[in-house]
Design a protein around this motif. Structure first.
Motif, PDB file in Angstrom:
ATOM      1  N   TYR A 230      90.292 -16.592  -8.163  1.00  0.00           N
ATOM      2  CA  TYR A 230      89.863 -17.859  -8.742  1.00  0.00           C
ATOM      3  C   TYR A 230      89.841 -18.962  -7.689  1.00  0.00           C
ATOM      4  CZ  TYR A 230      90.850 -15.605 -13.269  1.00  0.00           C
ATOM      5  OH  TYR A 230      90.874 -14.755 -14.345  1.00  0.00           O
ATOM      6  N   GLY A 231      90.903 -19.019  -6.880  1.00  0.00           N
ATOM      7  CA  GLY A 231      90.985 -20.061  -5.869  1.00  0.00           C
ATOM      8  C   GLY A 231      89.911 -19.912  -4.797  1.00  0.00           C
ATOM      9  N   TRP A 232      89.666 -18.676  -4.397  1.00  0.00           N
ATOM     10  CA  TRP A 232      88.626 -18.415  -3.389  1.00  0.00           C
ATOM     11  C   TRP A 232      87.252 -18.771  -3.952  1.00  0.00           C
ATOM     12  CZ3 TRP A 232      87.739 -17.401   1.572  1.00  0.00           C
ATOM     13  CH2 TRP A 232      86.542 -16.774   1.951  1.00  0.00           C
ATOM     14  N   GLY A 233      87.031 -18.388  -5.191  1.00  0.00           N
ATOM     15  CA  GLY A 233      85.745 -18.672  -5.814  1.00  0.00           C
ATOM     16  C   GLY A 233      85.477 -20.167  -5.975  1.00  0.00           C
ATOM     17  N   ARG A 234      86.528 -20.934  -6.186  1.00  0.00           N
ATOM     18  CA  ARG A 234      86.363 -22.377  -6.371  1.00  0.00           C
ATOM     19  C   ARG A 234      86.502 -23.150  -5.057  1.00  0.00           C
ATOM     20  NH1 ARG A 234      85.950 -24.036 -11.392  1.00  0.00           N
ATOM     21  NH2 ARG A 234      86.441 -26.164 -10.764  1.00  0.00           N
ATOM     22  N   GLY A 235      86.739 -22.447  -3.965  1.00  0.00           N
ATOM     23  CA  GLY A 235      86.817 -23.105  -2.669  1.00  0.00           C
ATOM     24  C   GLY A 235      88.038 -23.985  -2.483  1.00  0.00           C
ATOM     25  N   TYR A 236      89.175 -23.546  -3.050  1.00  0.00           N
ATOM     26  CA  TYR A 236      90.384 -24.359  -2.986  1.00  0.00           C
ATOM     27  C   TYR A 236      91.073 -24.323  -1.618  1.00  0.00           C
ATOM     28  CZ  TYR A 236      90.630 -25.158  -8.077  1.00  0.00           C
ATOM     29  OH  TYR A 236      90.393 -25.559  -9.363  1.00  0.00           O
ATOM     30  N   PHE A 237      90.830 -23.291  -0.834  1.00  0.00           N
ATOM     31  CA  PHE A 237      91.630 -23.062   0.366  1.00  0.00           C
ATOM     32  C   PHE A 237      90.849 -23.422   1.626  1.00  0.00           C
ATOM     33  CE2 PHE A 237      92.626 -19.545  -2.710  1.00  0.00           C
ATOM     34  CZ  PHE A 237      93.653 -20.240  -3.330  1.00  0.00           C
ATOM     35  N   SER A 238      91.389 -24.342   2.397  1.00  0.00           N
ATOM     36  CA  SER A 238      90.736 -24.773   3.626  1.00  0.00           C
ATOM     37  C   SER A 238      91.027 -23.799   4.768  1.00  0.00           C
ATOM     38  CB  SER A 238      91.214 -26.176   4.015  1.00  0.00           C
ATOM     39  OG  SER A 238      92.611 -26.176   4.231  1.00  0.00           O
ATOM     40  N   ASN A 239      90.098 -23.723   5.705  1.00  0.00           N
ATOM     41  CA  ASN A 239      90.269 -22.897   6.914  1.00  0.00           C
ATOM     42  C   ASN A 239      90.576 -21.433   6.599  1.00  0.00           C
ATOM     43  OD1 ASN A 239      89.922 -25.198   8.617  1.00  0.00           O
ATOM     44  ND2 ASN A 239      92.072 -25.760   8.222  1.00  0.00           N
ATOM     45  N   THR A 240      89.939 -20.919   5.574  1.00  0.00           N
ATOM     46  CA  THR A 240      90.053 -19.487   5.280  1.00  0.00           C
ATOM     47  C   THR A 240      88.648 -18.891   5.323  1.00  0.00           C
ATOM     48  OG1 THR A 240      89.957 -19.990   2.906  1.00  0.00           O
ATOM     49  CG2 THR A 240      92.142 -19.670   3.868  1.00  0.00           C
ATOM     50  N   ASP A 241      88.479 -17.878   6.152  1.00  0.00           N
ATOM     51  CA  ASP A 241      87.146 -17.301   6.371  1.00  0.00           C
ATOM     52  C   ASP A 241      86.957 -15.959   5.690  1.00  0.00           C
ATOM     53  OD1 ASP A 241      86.404 -19.461   8.025  1.00  0.00           O
ATOM     54  OD2 ASP A 241      87.476 -18.545   9.712  1.00  0.00           O
ATOM     55  N   SER A 242      88.013 -15.476   5.003  1.00  0.00           N
ATOM     56  CA  SER A 242      87.892 -14.184   4.332  1.00  0.00           C
ATOM     57  C   SER A 242      88.832 -14.159   3.136  1.00  0.00           C
ATOM     58  CB  SER A 242      88.267 -13.040   5.288  1.00  0.00           C
ATOM     59  OG  SER A 242      89.644 -13.110   5.627  1.00  0.00           O
ATOM     60  N   VAL A 243      88.601 -13.206   2.249  1.00  0.00           N
ATOM     61  CA  VAL A 243      89.466 -13.060   1.078  1.00  0.00           C
ATOM     62  C   VAL A 243      90.888 -12.711   1.513  1.00  0.00           C
ATOM     63  CG1 VAL A 243      89.876 -11.727  -1.026  1.00  0.00           C
ATOM     64  CG2 VAL A 243      87.545 -12.395  -0.412  1.00  0.00           C
ATOM     65  N   GLU A 244      91.029 -11.933   2.569  1.00  0.00           N
ATOM     66  CA  GLU A 244      92.358 -11.566   3.057  1.00  0.00           C
ATOM     67  C   GLU A 244      93.129 -12.792   3.507  1.00  0.00           C
ATOM     68  OE1 GLU A 244      95.648  -9.417   3.738  1.00  0.00           O
ATOM     69  OE2 GLU A 244      93.809  -8.721   2.748  1.00  0.00           O
ATOM     70  N   GLU A 245      92.449 -13.698   4.194  1.00  0.00           N
ATOM     71  CA  GLU A 245      93.109 -14.943   4.610  1.00  0.00           C
ATOM     72  C   GLU A 245      93.485 -15.789   3.393  1.00  0.00           C
ATOM     73  OE1 GLU A 245      90.671 -17.005   7.400  1.00  0.00           O
ATOM     74  OE2 GLU A 245      90.888 -15.486   8.973  1.00  0.00           O
ATOM     75  N   ALA A 246      92.614 -15.815   2.390  1.00  0.00           N
ATOM     76  CA  ALA A 246      92.918 -16.543   1.156  1.00  0.00           C
ATOM     77  C   ALA A 246      94.110 -15.923   0.443  1.00  0.00           C
ATOM     78  CB  ALA A 246      91.694 -16.548   0.234  1.00  0.00           C
ATOM     79  N   ARG A 247      94.183 -14.595   0.466  1.00  0.00           N
ATOM     80  CA  ARG A 247      95.302 -13.903  -0.181  1.00  0.00           C
ATOM     81  C   ARG A 247      96.619 -14.289   0.493  1.00  0.00           C
ATOM     82  NH1 ARG A 247      93.263  -9.306   0.186  1.00  0.00           N
ATOM     83  NH2 ARG A 247      92.412  -9.238  -1.934  1.00  0.00           N
TER      84      ARG A 247
END
Length: 333
Positions: A230-247
């Protein structure tokens, strides 16, 4: 507290088995049946509620001394419908914020848990902060504003840990003046303390992660992976270039929120839970600008809106497809 009671009873060996199920505001009989069965290490073959009730009743009758703990009960429950027998070896302990519920269910003994005394509150506050306080007089005033409520003390103490004096001053002012808005059943001090903790989260990412958790039903074991998606889809996380980084970022955020007692451990390391009172406050925050979340339970209490244009996020969990409100058109979601 309930878990501590269970732990002590297990040590005393008063019962052969002690099992627990969380009930919550909207009781789900199947969920209660499954939780009890899981703790007794058996599974149902039956697909119907009544079939599971008969199976559970038979299994419980086989146990000479058992305590069934039903936590967070809001309405009267049908023990027979769940499958809980009424033989003398089967005891039931329930916790509720409503004395009328306890009376309606024929409780033989009712123990009212009082709020903490000023001394107990101060001891808990200092224990959470964990070191000598730089502003003891100010800290005592903040503690007093928590009104002896443990969850308020826990969240405020963590929010103010290692903060400078002006932050403490501002927190005291907020606790003294904050109002619970539309949460009529919630103690003002509890609401203001959780709002205070939310306001003092260090980043918008932490706030967004916390608010995502209120999308799930009460007492839900929230998969952290859902927060990642959900957070990745909504663009909540700055400076993350992949789902793994978002995780990795989400697990870090969850850890911070747990240290502030805004999130709780789930059934595994991949799950977390949200205290129902924290969730109530989060729903109120998320329903306002700029978030504009619509949560099913909140909508059912207040009535479904006629226009959905301004909502950015809508949670219908759990819902059947034929229960979706007519005309649900959400251009911003």
């Amino acid at each position: 507290m309930v878990k501590e009671i269970i732990k002590r009873l297990a040590g005393l060996k008063v019962f052969d088995n002690v099992v627990m199920a969380v009930v919550s505001q909207s009781p789900n009989i199947q969920k209660i049946q499954l939780e009890i069965a899981e703790e007794l290490s058996f599974k149902y073959d039956e697909n119907t509620e009544s079939g599971r009730a008969r199976r559970l009743h038979g299994r419980l009758m086989e146990i000479k001394r058992i305590l069934i703990v039903l936590d967070d009960v809001w309405t009267e429950l049908d023990f027979e419908g769940i499958g809980i027998p009424s033989h003398k070896g089967c005891k039931v302990l329930l916790t509720s914020r409503n004395l009328e519920v306890c009376n309606a269910m024929g409780s033989q003994e009712i123990f009212t848990i009082p709020v903490l005394t000023p001394e107990e509150s101060w001891e808990l506050f200092r224990e959470i902060v964990g070191k000598p306080l730089d502003y003891p007089d100010l800290a005592k005033r903040v503690t007093n504003e928590c009104a002896g409520l443990p969850i308020a003390i826990l969240t405020v103490a963590k929010a103010l840990e290692n903060k400078r004096k002006h932050v403490w001053d501002d927190a005291l002012k907020q606790l003294q003046s904050s109002a619970p808005g539309s949460i009529s059943s919630m103690n003002d001090k509890v609401y203001s303390s959780i709002q205070c903790s939310y306001d003092r989260l260090e980043s918008d990412e932490e706030k967004s992660c916390l608010l995502l958790c209120c999308l799930f039903p009460e007492d839900y074991d929230i998969p952290i992976e859902y927060l990642v998606r959900y957070g990745w889809g909504r663009g909540y996380f700055s400076n993350t270039d992949s789902v793994e980084e978002a995780r990795n970022r989400v697990y870090s955020l969850v850890d911070k929120l747990q240290r502030r007692f805004l999130l709780l451990d789930g059934k595994s390391e991949e799950h977390i839970k949200m205290h129902d009172i924290v969730r109530d406050v989060a729903i109120q925050i998320a329903s306002r600008e700029p978030h504009r979340f619509l949560i099913r339970c909140d909508a059912e209490k207040k009535g479904w809106p006629k226009i959905y244009d301004h909502y950015t996020t809508i949670s219908l969990i759990p819902i059947n497809i034929d229960e979706i409100p007519v005309g649900l058109d959400c251009p911003k979601t």
